[in-house]
Scaffold this active site. Structure first.
Site, short mmCIF file in Angstrom:
data_model
loop_
_atom_site.label_atom_id
_atom_site.label_comp_id
_atom_site.label_asym_id
_atom_site.label_seq_id
_atom_site.Cartn_x
_atom_site.Cartn_y
_atom_site.Cartn_z
N CYS A 1 0.83 -1.20 0.00
CA CYS A 1 0.00 0.00 0.00
C CYS A 1 0.87 1.25 0.00
CB CYS A 1 -0.97 -0.05 1.18
SG CYS A 1 -2.33 1.12 1.07
N HIS A 2 0.90 2.02 1.09
CA HIS A 2 1.76 3.20 1.22
C HIS A 2 3.13 2.83 1.81
CE1 HIS A 2 -2.10 5.21 0.67
NE2 HIS A 2 -1.45 6.34 0.45
#
Length: 186
Positions: free
Chosen positions: A111-112
């Protein structure tokens, strides 16, 4: 080469980690026999972010400054917007990522989470993926961004979002069992 049932895995996180992106790898890797520890830039407990509010907490096993790369077979970097943004501003956290990369040990970011790989300058010339909103960050850091569930380049594992967690965990297991990875200079 390590079997997953004898592997030691480190998860690096702080407050604001995406709940599923820490819990699923933590639980699944333990279920497969790995010893899993959580390192953070703070002691005690860290709180998750679960969709629209603070979620549950997990206990921190060791301070990031105590984490020794030689004690672990792989590093996992969960996402969430808050967690990796805070960690990428912490030099000890970024150095830990660099140390895993330089030693050829698998590093998995979802994800991030790849923001930490960007900060560690680990993606230049490599294939990677992430949450779509940070693809430009990865491209600007020199990555060849792919819109795929899981992308691996020389033991650096990246995934897009919680919907990719099953493939992400399977790839962590595969890369740990392959052992150290020769990496070309970034």
């Amino acid at each position: 080469m390590a079997n997953i049932d004898s592997a030691n895995i480190l998860i690096l996180a702080t407050d604001g980690y995406e709940r599923s992106e820490l819990r699923v790898p933590y639980d699944e890797l333990k279920k497969r026999g790995a010893e899993v520890k959580i390192a953070s830039i703070k002691s005690g407990e860290i709180r998750s972010w679960d969709e629209k509010d603070w979620g549950d907490s997990v206990t921190v096993d060791l301070d990031v400054r105590q984490a020794k790369v030689e004690d672990f077979d792989a590093l996992v970097l969960p996402g969430g917007q808050i967690n990796p943004d805070v960690l990428r501003k912490n030099e000890e956290a970024v150095q830990l990522v660099r140390d895993f990369i330089s030693r050829g040990k698998p590093v998995a970011a979802i994800c991030h989470g790849p923001w930490l790989l960007v900060e560690a300058d680990a993606l230049r010339g490599r294939k990677a993926t992430s949450y779509a909103s940070i693809r430009t960050d990865l491209r600007n850091a020199g990555a060849n961004w792919k819109d795929e569930a899981v992308v691996v380049d020389s033991g650096i594992i990246t995934s897009r979002s919680p919907k990719d967690l099953a493939a992400f965990v399977d790839k962590i297991v595969e890369e740990v069992e392959e052992g150290l990875h020769q990496r070309r200079a970034a």
